[in-house]
Design a protein around this motif. Structure first.
Motif, mmCIF file in Angstrom:
data_model
loop_
_atom_site.group_PDB
_atom_site.id
_atom_site.type_symbol
_atom_site.label_atom_id
_atom_site.label_comp_id
_atom_site.label_asym_id
_atom_site.label_seq_id
_atom_site.Cartn_x
_atom_site.Cartn_y
_atom_site.Cartn_z
ATOM 1 N N LYS A 191 0.709 -1.327 -0.008
ATOM 2 C CA LYS A 191 -0.009 -0.081 0.025
ATOM 3 C C LYS A 191 0.801 1.360 -0.009
ATOM 4 N N TRP A 192 1.931 1.411 0.852
ATOM 5 C CA TRP A 192 2.555 2.700 0.935
ATOM 6 C C TRP A 192 3.284 2.855 -0.368
ATOM 7 N N SER A 193 3.366 1.851 -1.149
ATOM 8 C CA SER A 193 4.184 2.162 -2.296
ATOM 9 C C SER A 193 3.430 3.134 -3.381
ATOM 10 N N TYR A 194 1.991 3.244 -3.495
ATOM 11 C CA TYR A 194 1.359 4.246 -4.215
ATOM 12 C C TYR A 194 1.011 5.254 -3.071
ATOM 13 N N GLU A 195 0.695 5.007 -1.835
ATOM 14 C CA GLU A 195 0.104 6.049 -1.207
ATOM 15 C C GLU A 195 0.984 7.103 -0.705
ATOM 16 N N ILE A 196 2.577 6.921 -1.245
ATOM 17 C CA ILE A 196 3.445 8.078 -0.911
ATOM 18 C C ILE A 196 3.422 8.980 -1.965
ATOM 19 N N TYR A 197 2.500 8.953 -2.857
ATOM 20 C CA TYR A 197 1.916 9.908 -3.963
ATOM 21 C C TYR A 197 0.669 10.432 -3.766
ATOM 22 N N GLY A 198 0.108 10.382 -2.494
ATOM 23 C CA GLY A 198 -1.247 10.836 -2.090
ATOM 24 C C GLY A 198 -1.137 12.293 -1.808
ATOM 25 N N THR A 199 -0.039 12.906 -1.679
ATOM 26 C CA THR A 199 0.028 14.441 -1.476
ATOM 27 C C THR A 199 0.541 15.153 -2.665
ATOM 28 N N MET A 200 0.262 14.429 -3.871
ATOM 29 C CA MET A 200 0.587 15.170 -5.207
ATOM 30 C C MET A 200 -0.618 15.021 -6.150
ATOM 31 N N SER A 201 -0.945 15.913 -6.545
ATOM 32 C CA SER A 201 -1.981 15.873 -7.716
ATOM 33 C C SER A 201 -1.844 14.943 -8.818
ATOM 34 N N LYS A 202 -2.803 14.488 -9.325
ATOM 35 C CA LYS A 202 -2.640 13.602 -10.881
ATOM 36 C C LYS A 202 -1.769 14.262 -11.923
ATOM 37 N N GLU A 203 -2.311 15.696 -11.858
ATOM 38 C CA GLU A 203 -1.487 16.419 -13.007
ATOM 39 C C GLU A 203 -0.280 16.802 -12.636
ATOM 40 N N ASN A 204 0.430 17.119 -11.591
ATOM 41 C CA ASN A 204 1.770 17.099 -11.115
ATOM 42 C C ASN A 204 2.502 15.933 -11.024
ATOM 43 N N LEU A 205 1.822 14.701 -10.937
ATOM 44 C CA LEU A 205 2.476 13.375 -11.120
ATOM 45 C C LEU A 205 2.708 12.971 -12.656
ATOM 46 N N MET A 206 1.693 13.483 -13.392
ATOM 47 C CA MET A 206 1.933 13.027 -14.839
ATOM 48 C C MET A 206 2.962 13.883 -15.387
ATOM 49 N N GLU A 207 2.985 15.269 -14.992
ATOM 50 C CA GLU A 207 4.163 16.091 -15.434
ATOM 51 C C GLU A 207 5.616 15.442 -15.284
ATOM 52 N N ILE A 208 5.682 14.741 -13.798
ATOM 53 C CA ILE A 208 6.855 14.152 -13.524
ATOM 54 C C ILE A 208 7.338 12.805 -14.387
ATOM 55 N N TYR A 209 5.951 12.025 -14.444
ATOM 56 C CA TYR A 209 6.244 10.953 -15.268
ATOM 57 C C TYR A 209 6.758 11.285 -16.614
ATOM 58 N N LYS A 210 6.375 12.278 -17.358
ATOM 59 C CA LYS A 210 6.672 12.713 -18.444
ATOM 60 C C LYS A 210 8.301 12.939 -18.600
ATOM 61 N N GLU A 211 8.774 13.324 -17.450
ATOM 62 C CA GLU A 211 10.155 13.605 -17.401
ATOM 63 C C GLU A 211 10.866 12.466 -17.000
ATOM 64 N N ASN A 212 10.447 11.401 -17.231
ATOM 65 C CA ASN A 212 11.039 9.985 -16.960
ATOM 66 C C ASN A 212 11.119 9.512 -15.515
ATOM 67 N N PHE A 213 10.292 10.034 -14.833
ATOM 68 C CA PHE A 213 10.283 9.600 -13.434
ATOM 69 C C PHE A 213 9.665 8.025 -13.486
ATOM 70 N N ASP A 214 10.536 7.436 -12.690
ATOM 71 C CA ASP A 214 10.092 5.900 -12.712
ATOM 72 C C ASP A 214 8.757 5.577 -11.786
ATOM 73 N N LEU A 215 7.766 5.156 -12.352
ATOM 74 C CA LEU A 215 6.544 5.011 -11.315
ATOM 75 C C LEU A 215 6.675 3.347 -10.798
ATOM 76 N N GLY A 216 7.868 2.465 -11.188
ATOM 77 C CA GLY A 216 7.621 1.073 -10.367
ATOM 78 C C GLY A 216 7.868 0.009 -11.437
ATOM 79 N N GLU A 217 8.220 0.468 -12.541
ATOM 80 C CA GLU A 217 8.143 -0.435 -13.729
ATOM 81 C C GLU A 217 9.456 -1.421 -13.614
#
Length: 217
Positions: A191-217
């Motif tokens: 649970k914590w592995s995705y809950e740590i992103y609970g203080t970040m908006s979807k939009e901000n997360l997707m921006e980080i993802y576009k910059e090649n942030f690793d989401l756990g693959e």
């Protein structure tokens, strides 16, 4: 003592530590420092993951006052050790609640579950292929037992060789895939592995993802 607030503070404290440590692990992985990654996983992640899951299952409402005081004191010690202030945690709790259901944690959890479904599909395909190869190998081995002529035996052995090579290759792929499946299941269950992103908006997360942030693959 406000039991609801204490529970929120407890969970947020542990999540912030796991979030910081997860970020450190990613940096060490990029540097190829396997030793540092192993140490952080063993000494921090394992410890606080267990604590987080324990806190999730703890019924704070029915805890006696002395236990609540002990938890509060322990949390204070942990916050001091990791340079986390109560004001910061309270602010993060508010953000988490404001973003509830629309935060980065929702995106990451869905991503993990989607990845898992795709891996399980691949696993089933590989398993079917492996079974077909085993059936073919079994058929040829039985044929070899029933063959008397040496020349015919050599032909069968020659035919068996690539079949066995294919089996070994498929077996290795299946083992690698099983490791990925196990790792992903563990992330989802922790649970914590995705809950740590609970203080970040979807939009901000997707921006980080576009910059090649690793989401756990």
């Amino acid at each position: 003592m406000d039991k609801i607030l204490l529970r929120k503070l407890a969970l947020e404290t542990i999540l912030q530590i796991l979030k910081i440590t997860d970020s450190q692990i990613k940096k060490y992985e990029e540097l190829g420092d396997i030793s540092a990654v192993e140490i952080l996983n063993r000494d921090v992640i394992t410890k606080y993951e267990t604590l987080y899951l324990t806190l999730l299952e703890t019924d704070f409402e029915n805890l006696p006052e002395e236990e609540l005081i002990t938890i509060d004191k322990t949390l204070e010690d942990i916050r001091t050790q990791h340079n986390l202030t109560k004001d910061f945690l309270l602010a993060e709790i508010k953000v988490r609640e404001d973003l509830s259901g629309d935060s980065g944690s929702t995106v990451v959890e869905k991503l993990y579950r989607y990845q898992l479904s795709k891996l399980l599909e691949k696993k089933q395909i590989l398993t079917d292929k492996l079974k077909a190869v085993l059936d073919k190998e079994w058929e040829l081995e039985n044929k070899l037992k029933d063959t008397i002529q040496e020349e015919d035996q050599f032909d069968i052995i020659y035919e068996l060789s690539p079949i066995r090579e294919e089996f070994r290759a498929l077996e290795q792929k299946l083992n690698d895939l099983e490791n990925l499946v196990s790792s992903l299941k563990r992330k989802i269950n922790s649970k914590w592995s995705y809950e740590i992103y609970g203080t970040m908006s979807k939009e901000n997360l997707m921006e980080i993802y576009k910059e090649n942030f690793d989401l756990g693959e």
